[in-house]
Design an enzyme around this catalytic site. Structure first.
Site, short mmCIF file in Angstrom:
data_model
loop_
_atom_site.label_atom_id
_atom_site.label_comp_id
_atom_site.label_asym_id
_atom_site.label_seq_id
_atom_site.Cartn_x
_atom_site.Cartn_y
_atom_site.Cartn_z
N ASN A 14 0.83 -1.21 0.00
CA ASN A 14 0.00 0.00 0.00
C ASN A 14 0.86 1.26 0.00
OD1 ASN A 14 -3.04 -0.45 0.11
ND2 ASN A 14 -2.27 -1.99 1.55
N VAL A 92 -1.58 -0.45 17.56
CA VAL A 92 -2.68 0.47 17.81
C VAL A 92 -2.07 1.79 18.28
CG1 VAL A 92 -4.76 0.87 19.16
CG2 VAL A 92 -4.19 -1.44 18.41
N HIS A 109 -8.08 -1.35 5.77
CA HIS A 109 -8.36 -2.68 6.35
C HIS A 109 -8.94 -3.59 5.27
CE1 HIS A 109 -9.15 -5.62 9.44
NE2 HIS A 109 -10.34 -5.80 8.91
N VAL A 145 -10.05 -0.08 17.49
CA VAL A 145 -9.41 -0.74 16.34
C VAL A 145 -10.40 -0.90 15.19
CG1 VAL A 145 -8.28 -2.86 15.56
CG2 VAL A 145 -7.83 -1.96 17.85
N ASP A 146 -10.00 -0.44 14.00
CA ASP A 146 -10.79 -0.63 12.78
C ASP A 146 -12.23 -0.13 12.94
OD1 ASP A 146 -8.58 -1.78 11.56
OD2 ASP A 146 -9.14 -3.80 12.18
N GLU A 175 -7.45 -2.17 -2.58
CA GLU A 175 -6.78 -1.32 -1.59
C GLU A 175 -5.87 -0.32 -2.26
OE1 GLU A 175 -4.94 -3.30 1.77
OE2 GLU A 175 -6.17 -5.08 1.48
C1 GRF Z 1 -3.24 -4.89 3.82
O1 GRF Z 1 -4.11 -5.92 3.44
C2 GRF Z 1 -3.92 -3.91 4.73
O2 GRF Z 1 -5.27 -3.72 4.43
C3 GRF Z 1 -3.78 -4.58 6.08
O3 GRF Z 1 -2.50 -5.15 6.07
C4 GRF Z 1 -2.12 -5.41 4.73
C5 GRF Z 1 -0.83 -4.66 4.51
O4 GRF Z 1 -0.28 -4.92 3.25
N1 GRF Z 1 -4.00 -3.63 7.15
P1 GRF Z 1 0.93 -4.07 2.73
O5 GRF Z 1 1.99 -4.07 3.84
O6 GRF Z 1 0.45 -2.69 2.42
O7 GRF Z 1 1.41 -4.79 1.51
#
Ligand code: GRF
Length: 207
Positions: A14, A92, A109, A145-146, A175
């Site tokens: 990400n 967190v 998430h 959380v979330d 994502e």
């Molecule tokens: C992703 O699926 C994100 O939604 C979750 O952890 C994963 C992280 O993936 N919180 P990356 O490290 O961004 O590849």
């Protein structure tokens, strides 16, 4: 340009999507700092490859979680960060960081919240439950959380031959589109939070 810090714990795909969006001129913000909570996080290498400053702030180096959180907040403030993104960050955030950046922290998430929050197994949980669609959620972070107000959700189908990895890969592709878009809108001050509901404002004429 708003300054963004991305917090990572591992792979950092990400983060890569954010770096790539910035390189294409589509982020509307500058990634000014990448912070990991462990030395080996691959995301640190992704940041260095783009000459983005990095830092590691480890919980184990502090007497308490509160002290760790205060150090993290101080680091982010010192870098004059406007927006914080937690992208696969497996900690967190505490009161110091949440307070310093209230309304300016986004999390991603891999489920359609409030279904399957928490942990590293949201995709496996969705599969085990037997849902027919899943997806990802970009939301503001708060003390739970979330659980903060939802900016975007993107839906993917769950296929009969899916395993956790194939479902996770399909969600991850969403994502990588949703997170840069949400950061851009926040950087453009176009996310309006009313209680739990987030409205996307039209671009201002000057943008
Ligand atoms: C992703 O699926 C994100 O939604 C979750 O952890 C994963 C992280 O993936 N919180 P990356 O490290 O961004 O590849």
């Amino acid at each position: 340009m708003k300054r963004v810090a991305v917090l990572v714990s591992g792979r950092g795909s990400n983060l890569q999507a954010l770096l790539d969006a910035e390189a294409r001129g589509e982020l509307g913000a500058t990634i000014a700092l990448v912070v990991a909570d462990r030395n080996g996080a691959f995301g640190l290498q992704r940041a260095r490859a783009r000459s983005v400053p990095t830092d590691v702030v480890r919980v184990r180096d502090f007497a308490t979680r509160e002290a760790w959180d205060e150090a993290l907040a101080a680091r982010l403030r010192a870098a004059q960060v406007d927006i914080v993104v937690t992208a696969g960050f497996q900690r967190v955030l505490g009161a110091a960081t949440l307070g310093a950046f209230a309304g300016r922290i986004l999390n991603i998430h891999p489920s359609l919240l409030p279904a399957f929050p928490g942990g590293l197994h949201a995709q496996a949980d969705a599969l085990a439950y037997g849902v027919k669609v899943s997806g990802c959620t970009v939301h503001f972070a708060d003390q739970n959380v979330d659980a903060g107000p939802i900016v975007f959700q993107r839906v993917v189908e769950v296929r009969e031959d899916d395993d956790a990895d194939s479902l996770a890969a399909r969600i991850l592709a969403e994502e990588h589109r949703a997170l840069p878009e949400a950061v851009r809108l926040l950087a453009e001050s176009r996310l309006c939070v009313e209680g739990r509901r987030v409205r996307v404002l039209a671009p201002s004429p000057s943008v």
